[in-house]
Scaffold this active site. Sequence first.
Site, PDB file in Angstrom:
ATOM      1  N   THR A   1       0.850  -1.188   0.000  1.00 14.21           N
ATOM      2  CA  THR A   1       0.000   0.000   0.000  1.00 14.21           C
ATOM      3  C   THR A   1       0.884   1.235   0.000  1.00 14.21           C
ATOM      4  OG1 THR A   1      -1.847  -1.088   1.089  1.00 14.21           O
ATOM      5  CG2 THR A   1      -1.794   1.287   1.250  1.00 14.21           C
TER       6      THR A   1
ATOM      7  N   PHE B   1       1.120   5.267   0.745  1.00 11.26           N
ATOM      8  CA  PHE B   1       0.509   6.298   1.572  1.00 11.26           C
ATOM      9  C   PHE B   1       1.071   7.660   1.174  1.00 11.26           C
ATOM     10  CE2 PHE B   1       0.362   2.402   3.945  1.00 11.26           C
ATOM     11  CZ  PHE B   1      -0.837   2.444   4.640  1.00 11.26           C
TER      12      PHE B   1
END
Length: 356
Positions: free
Chosen positions: A257, A259
């Site tokens: 992921t 960010f």
Amino acid sequence: MTDKLLPLREQIDTIDAQILDLLARRGRIAQEVGHVKAETNAPVFRPEREAQVLRGVAERNPGPLNSRDVQTIFREIMSSCRALEKRVTVAYLGPSGTFSEQAVYQQFGSAIETLPCISIDEVFRATEAGTADFGVVPVENSSEGAINRTLDLMLATTTVISGEISIPVHHSLMTKTGSMDGVTVVCAHSQALAQCQVWLNLHHPGIERRAVASNAEAAVLASQDATVAAIASEMAGEQYQLGVVQAHIQDDPHNRTRFAVIGSLEAGPSGRDHTSIVLAVPNKAGAVYKLLAPLARHGVSMTRFESRPARVGTWEYYFYVDIEGHLRDAAVARALDELKDNAAFFKVLGSYPQSL
Ligand SMILES: C=C(O[C@@H]1C=C(C(=O)O)C=C[C@H]1O)C(=O)O
């Protein structure tokens, strides 16, 4: 045995004393930097400088320590030195134990104040209101794609992106007892349920799946009720004292992921940067192609292209584009100047150091 260890430990003690002296010297200089910044009202956190320091130590690392580990040590040194100037407050999607929290520490080290928020909206709100100096929000997942709420809020708020963080996302199935006996429901964030669906279909096809606000919340629920299993990070599992039924159940072993760090700070060029922009084009054939042509003309690489339907009009879109380079790089500046002229809407979200 002890005879052999003793002189080695004496050497380590001597080196530790030297390291401590050097850390104290570094800390005193950071305090001076803090005074200079206070005089000119300059920002305490300088992500471009920290990125350069971390890249530098990895390049110069003579071994035998692993470069990633050396970077972790230096990140903490910088975090402590920065805290001597000012302890920054960072908002993130809580509760404690989420991957967002992991991303916060990866970017800022641990000498910070954290502000866990109940939603992505709340992270933006706290950051815009100045309750937090920075916010950390998920932008995209390698298997599930964009986090739409983040994209919408990037467009709607005045926050600027000053950093990006990429972390591996490993999900574990966990319960209070460490077994699936008596479990009737698996709770997790909808993204995590989606990232583990093949595994769940194969191993627990009959168990209800329930989407909750975060994986950490799922861990809390599992810690209170033995009929609930949670999908979350092992970090969250440890925090809420869960037993691991099965580790690494995400369908893609390379699941990551990305960010973004948001706030009011505009990061300077670090030499290896990304710039994020949002665009809209008039609804005409070939418009997107024409819009992006200046990037190719100036040799600027595009690293991401994402579209979001606009709230007005039926078939109108915003395009979220990431490119290599910083706004202050000549080629990027020229390409964006030309691109702006053909865009119905144009917003720079920020230029920031590429994640390590
Ligand atoms: C010391 C400084 O302040 C902060 C701390 C840094 C460090 O400890 O190396 C680097 C950048 C800043 O975030 C600086 O700006 O140089």
